[in-house]
Design a protein around this motif. Sequence first.
Motif, PDB file in Angstrom:
ATOM      1  N   ALA A 415      48.944  51.120  49.999  1.00 36.14           N
ATOM      2  CA  ALA A 415      48.936  49.653  50.048  1.00 36.14           C
ATOM      3  C   ALA A 415      47.498  49.130  50.040  1.00 36.14           C
ATOM      4  N   GLY A 416      46.583  49.865  50.703  1.00 40.12           N
ATOM      5  CA  GLY A 416      45.177  49.454  50.695  1.00 40.12           C
ATOM      6  C   GLY A 416      44.594  49.464  49.299  1.00 40.12           C
ATOM      7  N   ASP A 417      44.926  50.505  48.528  1.00 43.95           N
ATOM      8  CA  ASP A 417      44.439  50.567  47.145  1.00 43.95           C
ATOM      9  C   ASP A 417      45.000  49.410  46.325  1.00 43.95           C
ATOM     10  N   LYS A 418      46.280  49.115  46.503  1.00 40.80           N
ATOM     11  CA  LYS A 418      46.893  48.006  45.767  1.00 40.80           C
ATOM     12  C   LYS A 418      46.248  46.683  46.157  1.00 40.80           C
ATOM     13  N   CYS A 419      45.932  46.544  47.437  1.00 42.90           N
ATOM     14  CA  CYS A 419      45.260  45.326  47.916  1.00 42.90           C
ATOM     15  C   CYS A 419      43.919  45.147  47.213  1.00 42.90           C
ATOM     16  N   LEU A 420      43.132  46.244  47.122  1.00 47.36           N
ATOM     17  CA  LEU A 420      41.826  46.162  46.463  1.00 47.36           C
ATOM     18  C   LEU A 420      41.980  45.812  44.987  1.00 47.36           C
ATOM     19  N   GLN A 421      43.021  46.349  44.331  1.00 49.57           N
ATOM     20  CA  GLN A 421      43.253  46.040  42.922  1.00 49.57           C
ATOM     21  C   GLN A 421      43.573  44.563  42.731  1.00 49.57           C
ATOM     22  N   GLN A 422      44.395  43.982  43.618  1.00 53.97           N
ATOM     23  CA  GLN A 422      44.722  42.555  43.507  1.00 53.97           C
ATOM     24  C   GLN A 422      43.477  41.695  43.749  1.00 53.97           C
ATOM     25  N   ILE A 423      42.673  42.089  44.711  1.00 52.40           N
ATOM     26  CA  ILE A 423      41.447  41.337  44.994  1.00 52.40           C
ATOM     27  C   ILE A 423      40.505  41.409  43.797  1.00 52.40           C
ATOM     28  N   ALA A 424      40.425  42.582  43.159  1.00 53.69           N
ATOM     29  CA  ALA A 424      39.552  42.727  41.990  1.00 53.69           C
ATOM     30  C   ALA A 424      39.965  41.763  40.890  1.00 53.69           C
ATOM     31  N   ILE A 425      41.275  41.646  40.645  1.00 56.18           N
ATOM     32  CA  ILE A 425      41.770  40.726  39.607  1.00 56.18           C
ATOM     33  C   ILE A 425      41.435  39.282  39.979  1.00 56.18           C
ATOM     34  N   ALA A 426      41.611  38.927  41.259  1.00 57.66           N
ATOM     35  CA  ALA A 426      41.326  37.553  41.697  1.00 57.66           C
ATOM     36  C   ALA A 426      39.845  37.217  41.539  1.00 57.66           C
ATOM     37  N   LEU A 427      38.966  38.142  41.936  1.00 59.42           N
ATOM     38  CA  LEU A 427      37.528  37.894  41.809  1.00 59.42           C
ATOM     39  C   LEU A 427      37.131  37.798  40.341  1.00 59.42           C
ATOM     40  N   GLY A 459      30.941  25.399  47.081  1.00 61.25           N
ATOM     41  CA  GLY A 459      31.296  25.443  45.676  1.00 61.25           C
ATOM     42  C   GLY A 459      31.792  26.804  45.238  1.00 61.25           C
ATOM     43  N   VAL A 460      30.854  27.648  44.781  1.00 58.31           N
ATOM     44  CA  VAL A 460      31.215  28.940  44.205  1.00 58.31           C
ATOM     45  C   VAL A 460      31.933  29.821  45.220  1.00 58.31           C
ATOM     46  N   ILE A 461      31.391  29.914  46.449  1.00 55.16           N
ATOM     47  CA  ILE A 461      32.008  30.792  47.451  1.00 55.16           C
ATOM     48  C   ILE A 461      33.382  30.270  47.857  1.00 55.16           C
ATOM     49  N   ALA A 462      33.519  28.975  47.997  1.00 52.42           N
ATOM     50  CA  ALA A 462      34.815  28.405  48.358  1.00 52.42           C
ATOM     51  C   ALA A 462      35.849  28.689  47.267  1.00 52.42           C
ATOM     52  N   ARG A 463      35.405  28.656  45.998  1.00 52.76           N
ATOM     53  CA  ARG A 463      36.322  28.956  44.896  1.00 52.76           C
ATOM     54  C   ARG A 463      36.814  30.390  44.966  1.00 52.76           C
ATOM     55  N   ALA A 464      35.906  31.308  45.275  1.00 54.75           N
ATOM     56  CA  ALA A 464      36.293  32.720  45.390  1.00 54.75           C
ATOM     57  C   ALA A 464      37.217  32.929  46.578  1.00 54.75           C
ATOM     58  N   ALA A 465      36.911  32.298  47.718  1.00 60.69           N
ATOM     59  CA  ALA A 465      37.752  32.445  48.908  1.00 60.69           C
ATOM     60  C   ALA A 465      39.153  31.887  48.654  1.00 60.69           C
ATOM     61  N   LYS A 466      39.226  30.798  47.875  1.00 58.36           N
ATOM     62  CA  LYS A 466      40.528  30.223  47.552  1.00 58.36           C
ATOM     63  C   LYS A 466      41.344  31.178  46.697  1.00 58.36           C
ATOM     64  N   ALA A 467      40.684  31.836  45.732  1.00 58.73           N
ATOM     65  CA  ALA A 467      41.386  32.797  44.879  1.00 58.73           C
ATOM     66  C   ALA A 467      41.972  33.940  45.696  1.00 58.73           C
ATOM     67  N   ILE A 468      41.234  34.390  46.741  1.00 61.51           N
ATOM     68  CA  ILE A 468      41.752  35.465  47.600  1.00 61.51           C
ATOM     69  C   ILE A 468      42.907  34.937  48.445  1.00 61.51           C
TER      70      ILE A 468
END
Length: 536
Positions: A415-427, A459-468
């Motif tokens: 599940a941890g690996d899957k979590c990292l994969q989803q985060i990678a796509i979001a970033l 701005g930029v950081i808030a956008r990334a945090a929202k995606a996560i």
Amino acid sequence: MKVKHYWASILLLLIGLLITYALVQYSTTRALNRANQTVAVDIELYGGYLTAETQRALTLLNTLESFFSVSEVDHHTFELVGADALANYKHLQSLFWVPKVVASERALYEGVAKKLYPGYEFKTRNDKGVLITEQLRDYYYPIYYQSSRNNRAGLGLNLADGLLGRELDRIRDQGPGTFSVDIKPIFGDPQYDAEDAKNYLMVMMPVYAGAPTTVSAYQEAFRGFLIGAIRIDSLIFDYLNYERYQQLEITVSDITSPERTVYIALNEPEKGSRLLEEYGARIETVIAGGRRWLIEGVPTAKYLGLVATGQGKYIAFIGMMITLALSFYIYFLRARAEHVEEEVKARTRELSFVNRKLEHLTRTDALTQLANRRYFDEYLEKEWFRGRRDKTVLSLIICDVDYFKKYNDNYGHIAGDKCLQQIAIALKGAFSRSVDMVARYGGEEFAVILPGTVVDEAGVIARAAKAIAELQIEHSQSGVSDYVTMSFGACVVRPSDEVNVVDFIKHADEALYQAKSDGRNCGRVINLNSSDNETV
């Protein structure tokens, strides 16, 4: 006298050879040019056929959606409509009715369905792809009715999970006329996880009672989803029954997503037919749902023979009667040269493929498919020197997952690996400029290089945090949220002789440490050029 006749014969032989060669070359060039144009026309016609057929499928499903919007979707009606649709459109493999069922209605729905399909229950797939009983959840999108050409293995499968469930929720709230088209194995296909599983065009349409006009009205009038599975292999190969098309190597690929190319079908000509890649043609066509397909065609030598006039053969025959011995020798040399050339091309293609694959492996993180640490270091150094040369600003974000060790301990490493994969796509989606680089920095840490950008917290950081945050990955052991969050540390600098790359990274690390000290799930920025205001 004999000498003169000898030289006259040699002269006539040379003149005949030159004339024959010139005429054959002229005729062959014309034939090849005509054949090349024919290949392009055939591929264009094939693209038009695919576009028309997928639009026809969409029209059929639109008609069924309109019917169910004014009629009750009971089992008998669905069976009649489904059987008629399968009979009238041969590329349709299956038709599904998928209602929305809230938790309080589950037992009622399962009880009614068991009278029609013994053993029916709401199901889901576990990590190994095996169908198991669905657990308790707020609502479900089960496959309730199904008309299919072969089996009903997908009955009861809950489609409300993951990306598919979110896509169904999205189109549900868009109102009448909305649909979504995706490519995937058919629901419940026994080969769902097999490498040779067939791909289908899945057309998903929400069905409403009446004609609602607002989001709240959409949700109130919503009845369920009508989903059609279109057999891509049937669609692709049905058109290729004409002899000329059977001498074309046709490759069809779905290139809708820039992140993933799906190779849908390959029509291979009969064995022994030599491919002429230099006369190939390719087009992009847009099918139903806005999906983009790339169609590539390469003719064989036999194809050229079918479309050419054959005039060169007669000219060559007459010339060969005059210069038989010499022409045979030339033919032998040409055949040998072409064989060697084909071997060289084949080896060159193999070497090029291996080199590209090796370069990709050395630059890509295997788990997340992002840039790895090595490529990150190379890219940062390149952008650093570019910034010094052009006197432009450069930003670096280092971020990691909050309480990720607790996540792994609680949910497991898979599940941890899957979590990292989803985060990678979001970033990757949050930083989508061509010059931006998102890399896996190590473990649960990620890094983002942003040339020409001044990063700020709002701005930029808030956008990334929202995606996560929008991923909504459950994290019951987190100290800051019920879902997975990230902390961000950034540094902004205009590269110069007073600052080096190591200090640049160190400042970003310090900002990350400050964000963690301030409670996590936030971002902090160290701006070494506070007067700059360049943003993207």
